[in-house]
Design a protein around this motif. Structure first.
Motif, PDB file in Angstrom:
ATOM      1  N   UNK A   1     -11.282 -12.027 -32.694  1.00  0.00           N
ATOM      2  CA  UNK A   1     -10.612 -11.327 -33.387  1.00  0.00           C
ATOM      3  C   UNK A   1     -10.190 -12.152 -34.842  1.00  0.00           C
ATOM      4  N   UNK A   2      -9.325 -11.505 -35.693  1.00  0.00           N
ATOM      5  CA  UNK A   2      -9.047 -12.091 -36.913  1.00  0.00           C
ATOM      6  C   UNK A   2      -8.051 -13.447 -36.530  1.00  0.00           C
ATOM      7  N   UNK A   3      -7.638 -13.607 -35.307  1.00  0.00           N
ATOM      8  CA  UNK A   3      -6.986 -14.923 -35.101  1.00  0.00           C
ATOM      9  C   UNK A   3      -7.837 -15.775 -34.296  1.00  0.00           C
ATOM     10  N   UNK A   4      -9.057 -15.605 -34.204  1.00  0.00           N
ATOM     11  CA  UNK A   4     -10.059 -16.603 -33.526  1.00  0.00           C
ATOM     12  C   UNK A   4      -9.990 -16.498 -31.663  1.00  0.00           C
ATOM     13  N   UNK A   5      -9.208 -15.588 -31.263  1.00  0.00           N
ATOM     14  CA  UNK A   5      -9.086 -15.361 -29.842  1.00  0.00           C
ATOM     15  C   UNK A   5     -10.202 -14.478 -29.494  1.00  0.00           C
ATOM     16  N   UNK A   6     -10.504 -14.572 -28.068  1.00  0.00           N
ATOM     17  CA  UNK A   6     -11.727 -14.120 -27.525  1.00  0.00           C
ATOM     18  C   UNK A   6     -11.473 -12.505 -27.566  1.00  0.00           C
ATOM     19  N   UNK A   7     -12.399 -11.700 -28.219  1.00  0.00           N
ATOM     20  CA  UNK A   7     -12.083 -10.218 -28.221  1.00  0.00           C
ATOM     21  C   UNK A   7     -13.008  -9.361 -27.079  1.00  0.00           C
ATOM     22  N   UNK A   8     -14.379  -9.691 -27.094  1.00  0.00           N
ATOM     23  CA  UNK A   8     -15.429  -8.981 -26.453  1.00  0.00           C
ATOM     24  C   UNK A   8     -16.000 -10.097 -25.560  1.00  0.00           C
ATOM     25  N   UNK A   9     -16.055  -9.970 -24.053  1.00  0.00           N
ATOM     26  CA  UNK A   9     -16.614 -11.009 -23.250  1.00  0.00           C
ATOM     27  C   UNK A   9     -17.706 -10.372 -22.364  1.00  0.00           C
ATOM     28  N   UNK A  10     -17.765  -9.128 -22.313  1.00  0.00           N
ATOM     29  CA  UNK A  10     -18.651  -8.555 -21.419  1.00  0.00           C
ATOM     30  C   UNK A  10     -19.678  -7.479 -22.356  1.00  0.00           C
TER      31      UNK A  10
END
Length: 460
Positions: free
Chosen positions: A145-154
């Protein structure tokens, strides 16, 4: 304004009034005698070229005005979007902007490619440049996401053989994994070729007869992490479950396979178990997955499968009419592209850049064959093939090669061992015992291990 255009406007602007003036010049004067009145008449008239000169003057004036107006309009457009740098000599009417900070690079609009020979001839090289600047960003933006956090993992990757599912899948895993060196990879690939492996890590399962058991084993990994009071996501290494040839696996095992992977993608994110489903088809009837399932994962449809998917009446996204011609143009120009369908939001057609597989440090895992004795595995597979259960008499009559020499009592002990390993439950009593395979999420009443048997390895 370019000097050559300025000169053309000046010449046209000067020539127009000159031609209009010339069209009004009188013709040469000549005499005519009026014999009746005995008079000499002097007659003068406009030039015979008057109509032609008048039209030429008006046309030149209109051309000069149009050139000046169109150039002024172009200057106003460029001032509104910043300084632009056109590529080659493509007409302004067939280009689109790609914002790259302070500059704007222009590329051909997809609908003009087929209609313009010059654009069609150069479309592939232009898209190569566009891919380098734009394509990798959309891949990263799917993951973070915009904060460099994992957004999509599957992810569900689908497309014909050779479209790059494996390379793209490993690239996505590399982004998700980050700096972690302890990731585990459970590959279920019934199409694995020992002399030509497609993935960078060895298969956990390489036989269609064991595919369901392999997926259910991975679902058990999720449940074990959920139940482990000492599990901490911040420090735990990620586990990647890769189910290749999903169309084939689903065709054989149907709902049982779907239920098993649902356990992974519905709960796996919270315990760092990430699912990658790969196959040929993106159509619902070929995958067994529904809209609710796909809200848990992103889909990437590659190559001609994207066109087939867009042509499906069940594809009901409102921007379908924009995507279909774009996919066709990329297909005709041999540009690598994908239909990207996020968990939320509208799908888009994206070009795929040149990406390479990341370096993967493989943590050596036991294969599924090594985790269970051959006789127990043969009985378990027999039960699955018979709809989920088998009795001791049928198991003995099946004459399984792995169970050669076993008598009725040996099969009863084998049933008990499978129950103790959590693979099913034993029902009945006396001479006729029934072994029933556990459904996903169901647990045996007595899961304690039996001495002398090999239990499944515990990961993470």
């Amino acid at each position: 304004m370019r000097r050559d255009k300025l000169l053309a406007i000046a010449l046209l602007g000067i020539g127009s009034p000159f031609l209009l003036w010339a069209s009004n010049l009188p013709a040469s004067t000549y005499c005519q005698i009026d014999e009746e009145n005995n008079q000499v008449i002097a007659i003068g008239k406009k030039s015979d070229a008057f109509p032609l000169l008048l039209l030429a003057g008006l046309a030149q004036g209109a051309a000069a005005g149009y050139l000046f107006w169109s150039d002024l309009k172009k200057d106003n457009q460029q001032r509104s979007i910043g300084e632009s740098k056109p590529i080659g000599s493509l007409p302004q009417s067939i280009v689109q902007e790609l914002d790259l900070g302070s500059n704007v690079i222009r590329f051909p609009e997809p609908e003009t490619v087929a209609a313009n020979p010059f654009v069609s001839a150069n479309f592939q090289s232009l898209n190569s440049l566009k891919s380098q600047t734009q394509s990798e960003d959309w891949i990263k933006n799917m993951v973070f996401d915009e904060n460099d956090e994992l957004k999509t993992v599957h992810y569900h990757l689908s497309g014909p053989t050779g479209t790059g599912k494996t390379t793209l899948g490993e690239h996505l895993m590399g982004l998700i994994r980050g700096d972690s060196k302890d990731a585990s990879y459970y590959l279920i690939n019934p199409k694995h070729l020992a002399n030509k492996p497609s993935w960078s890590f060895p298969p956990f399962v390489k036989d269609i007869d064991q595919a369901l058991e392999g997926i259910e084993y991975c679902a058990d990994l999720v449940k074990k992490r959920v139940a482990d009071p000492d599990f901490y996501p911040d420090t735990a290494p990620p586990i990647f479950v890769i189910v290749d040839e999903w169309d084939w696996i689903f065709g054989v095992y149907k709902a049982r396979a779907v239920n098993a992977i649902r356990t992974i993608f519905k709960v796996g994110r919270e315990v760092k178990v990430y699912l990658f489903v790969c196959g040929q088809s993106a159509q619902a009837q070929g995958t067994g997955l529904n809209g609710t399932d796909y809200r848990q994962m992103a889909r990437i449809v590659l190559g001609t499968e994207a066109i087939a998917f867009l042509d499906n009446p069940q594809f009901i996204y409102k921007n379908k009419q924009e995507l279909y011609p774009l996919a066709e143009n990329y297909q005709e120009s041999k540009t690598r592209y994908a239909l990207r369908i996020p968990m939320e939001g509208l799908p888009k057609i994206k070009t795929i850049p040149h990406i390479s597989k990341p370096t993967i440090e493989v943590k050596q895992l036991d294969t599924l064959e090594q985790s269970l004795p051959k006789d127990l595995r043969a009985i378990l597979n027999l039960a699955v093939k018979r709809g989920g259960e088998v009795n001791s008499r049928i198991a003995q009559q099946a004459k399984l090669p792995e169970c050669e020499g076993m008598n009725a009592e040996d099969f009863r002990y084998a049933f008990s061992d499978l129950q103790s390993l959590g693979k099913g439950v034993v029902e009945g009593d006396g001479a006729m015992l029934i072994f029933r395979v556990l459904d996903v999420g169901e647990e045996a009443d007595t899961p304690s291990p039996t001495p002398g048997r090999v239990s499944f390895p515990t990961m993470g």
